[in-house]
Design an enzyme around this catalytic site. Structure first.
Site, PDB file in Angstrom:
ATOM      1  CG  ASN A  19     -54.751  79.037  26.949  1.00 36.72           C
ATOM      2  OD1 ASN A  19     -54.455  78.640  28.233  1.00 36.72           O
ATOM      3  ND2 ASN A  19     -53.778  78.675  26.370  1.00 36.72           N
ATOM      4  CG  ASN A  53     -48.528  81.097  18.946  1.00 40.88           C
ATOM      5  OD1 ASN A  53     -49.168  80.320  19.699  1.00 40.88           O
ATOM      6  ND2 ASN A  53     -48.979  81.123  17.817  1.00 40.88           N
ATOM      7  CE  LYS A  99     -29.607  58.832  27.178  1.00 39.75           C
ATOM      8  NZ  LYS A  99     -29.246  58.528  28.610  1.00 39.75           N
ATOM      9  CE1 TYR A 155     -55.647  82.282  23.691  1.00 37.21           C
ATOM     10  CE2 TYR A 155     -56.621  83.319  21.625  1.00 37.21           C
ATOM     11  CZ  TYR A 155     -55.967  82.341  22.243  1.00 37.21           C
ATOM     12  OH  TYR A 155     -54.824  81.522  21.452  1.00 37.21           O
ATOM     13  CE  LYS A 181     -58.335  77.178  18.701  1.00 39.07           C
ATOM     14  NZ  LYS A 181     -57.318  76.073  18.088  1.00 39.07           N
ATOM     15  CG  MET A 182     -65.552  79.420  21.694  1.00 35.52           C
ATOM     16  SD  MET A 182     -67.117  79.906  21.802  1.00 35.52           S
ATOM     17  CE  MET A 182     -66.780  80.703  23.624  1.00 35.52           C
ATOM     18  CE  LYS A 183     -57.299  79.597  23.030  1.00 35.89           C
ATOM     19  NZ  LYS A 183     -56.844  78.368  22.667  1.00 35.89           N
ATOM     20  CG  ASP A 213     -57.870  75.131  22.243  1.00 37.36           C
ATOM     21  OD1 ASP A 213     -57.780  74.034  23.187  1.00 37.36           O
ATOM     22  OD2 ASP A 213     -57.188  75.886  21.866  1.00 37.36           O
ATOM     23  CG  ASN A 215     -55.678  76.332  25.440  1.00 36.30           C
ATOM     24  OD1 ASN A 215     -56.820  76.869  25.161  1.00 36.30           O
ATOM     25  ND2 ASN A 215     -54.812  76.059  24.614  1.00 36.30           N
ATOM     26  CD  GLU A 239     -57.146  73.233  19.656  1.00 32.96           C
ATOM     27  OE1 GLU A 239     -58.077  73.718  18.973  1.00 32.96           O
ATOM     28  OE2 GLU A 239     -56.107  73.579  19.929  1.00 32.96           O
ATOM     29  CD  GLU A 265     -52.425  73.939  21.054  1.00 32.67           C
ATOM     30  OE1 GLU A 265     -53.416  74.057  20.436  1.00 32.67           O
ATOM     31  OE2 GLU A 265     -51.771  74.686  21.569  1.00 32.67           O
ATOM     32  CG  ASP A 292     -46.670  74.672  15.439  1.00 31.29           C
ATOM     33  OD1 ASP A 292     -45.808  74.796  14.312  1.00 31.29           O
ATOM     34  OD2 ASP A 292     -46.881  75.695  15.938  1.00 31.29           O
ATOM     35  CD  GLU A 341     -54.595  77.791  16.111  1.00 35.17           C
ATOM     36  OE1 GLU A 341     -53.538  77.077  16.150  1.00 35.17           O
ATOM     37  OE2 GLU A 341     -55.190  78.017  17.047  1.00 35.17           O
ATOM     38  CB  SER A 342     -55.646  82.132  10.787  1.00 35.42           C
ATOM     39  OG  SER A 342     -55.419  83.478  10.701  1.00 35.42           O
ATOM     40  CE1 TYR A 343     -54.087  81.178  18.384  1.00 33.54           C
ATOM     41  CE2 TYR A 343     -52.302  80.693  17.162  1.00 33.54           C
ATOM     42  CZ  TYR A 343     -52.998  80.157  17.979  1.00 33.54           C
ATOM     43  OH  TYR A 343     -52.656  79.138  18.832  1.00 33.54           O
TER      44      TYR A 343
END
Ligand code: MG
Length: 389
Positions: A19, A53, A99, A155, A181-183, A213, A215, A239, A265, A292, A341-343
């Site tokens: 990404n 992941n 802590k 990606y 979805k795309m990067k 996205d 990132n 995103e 995320e 997540d 989400e799904s990859y």
């Protein structure tokens, strides 16, 4: 009910993808098996967990702190009043002498064990996790029978041009997804806009079916510049435009970008998610929170996130967790989230849903296998079984 052993290992979940920020060629995951003294069909009931992941394994923290605490605990201290395993009581044991603040790798170690404990508790009850959860933490109505999923891909890869990107997206649609979805952010704005328009061609020009996205890569100037360029397309969401902890950047973007924004995320605690809601300018009528559960202290903490969001006027439907794993699929169905989400095909063997899961019109159903049902992922189950066999 007693925990008799906890086995832990690290496995590769590498991928050739990149990404805007990292490549995934060395990505790995912690896996655990929590063995109980409950016997079914001649075998002990075992709960399994892994760490989603995007973050690396947390074996050192598991081995040195979390697993010894769990094994040293008085077995009765892990049980609810009905004598059944209570993952929230186990959570308190795991976090003893820790802590506050500084969430990160520790939240992953706790998340791995938390997943295994929920898997174990629902297996002992003989229920799929989503029904077990819905009975205890749901809103009193039946859980969702299927969950909205979108296909995350797009990606950057060496030699991957517009045609290959379009083919990838067509493949997702052929598999039954409606939203993809795309990067972006790993190329120039002009090049990224060409990529976005190429994917929109595949979607019949419908921007509401495309998420992008970043990132976390952009500074404020670039986030706003991309926002201006993207807004006319009416995208599903924009995103993680800036650093996940830069709440002011996010708030400023939300003042200027009218479409939905998604982020979260890389927030690993209720407190971080609360800061996002307090200071990040997130709009409960359109934006999405992607915390997540597996990366952020597990479901025990995610229930706190949900409570916090309710108190701030957010619907659980505005949450679509990162990660594309089966644990969040159950959580989404039970807690009535907006989806998951799904990859497709990535982050194996841990990622994705049951081997025979079918995506229809952008939704995937749950299995009735007790627990999370990782047994229904044959290649992954082989790895998990080896932990304790
Ligand atoms: Mg993301």
């Amino acid at each position: 009910m007693k925990i008799t052993a906890v086995h832990e290992d690290v496995i590769p979940i590498s991928s050739a993808m990149s990404n805007a920020f990292i490549d995934f060629s060395t990505m790995d995951s912690s896996v655990v098996a929590v063995v109980s003294d409950v016997v079914r069909d001649g075998e002990p009931v075992v709960g399994y967990g892994f760490n989603s992941n995007g973050r690396y394994s947390a074996g050192e923290i598991l081995r040195r702190r979390m697993v010894p605490r769990l094994l040293a605990a008085d077995p009765a201290s892990l049980l609810a009043a009905d004598g059944q395993l209570d993952p929230s009581r186990a959570w308190d044991v795991l976090m003893r002498n820790e802590k506050p603040g500084g969430h990160g790798e520790r939240s992953i170690a706790v998340g791995v064990l938390d997943m295994a404990l929920f898997d174990l508790a629902s297996k002992i009850a003989g229920q799929p996790l989503y029904r077990w959860l819905s009975d205890r933490y749901g809103d009193g109505s039946a859980p969702d029978e299927s969950v909205f999923v979108y296909a995350a891909g797009g990606y950057y890869a060496p030699g991957k041009g517009l045609r290959e990107l379009q083919d990838e997206m067509r493949g997702f649609l052929d598999q039954g997804y409606r939203v993809v979805k795309m990067k972006i952010g790993g190329a120039s704005l002009a090049e990224d806009i060409r990529r976005v328009e190429a994917v929109l061609d595949v979607l019949g020009g419908d921007g509401s079916r495309l998420a992008v996205d970043v990132n976390g890569k952009f500074d404020l100037h670039t986030a706003l510049e991309y926002g201006r360029a993207l807004e006319p397309y009416g995208l599903f969401w924009y995103e993680e435009a800036g650093d996940p902890l830069d709440y002011r950047l996010n708030a400023t973007l939300a003042e200027h970008y009218r479409g939905p924004i998604a982020t979260g995320e890389n927030l690993f605690s209720m407190q971080d998610a609360r800061n996002l809601v307090r200071y990040g300018g997130m709009r409960p009528d359109r934006d999405y929170i992607q915390v997540d559960p597996a990366l952020s202290y597990g479901l025990v903490e995610y229930l706190r996130v949900q409570r916090m969001l309710r108190e701030h006027g957010w619907s659980s439907r505005r949450c679509i967790p990162h990660g594309g794993h089966q644990f969040s699929l159950h959580i989404a169905a039970a807690l009535k989230l907006g989806g998951n989400e799904s990859y497709p095909g990535e982050f194996q063997p841990t990622g994705g849903f049951a081997d025979d899961a079918v995506v229809r019109d952008g939704h995937v159903g749950l299995t009735e296998t007790p627990g999370i049902g990782l047994e229904r992922k044959a290649a992954f189950y082989e790895v998990l079984r080896k932990l304790h066999d």
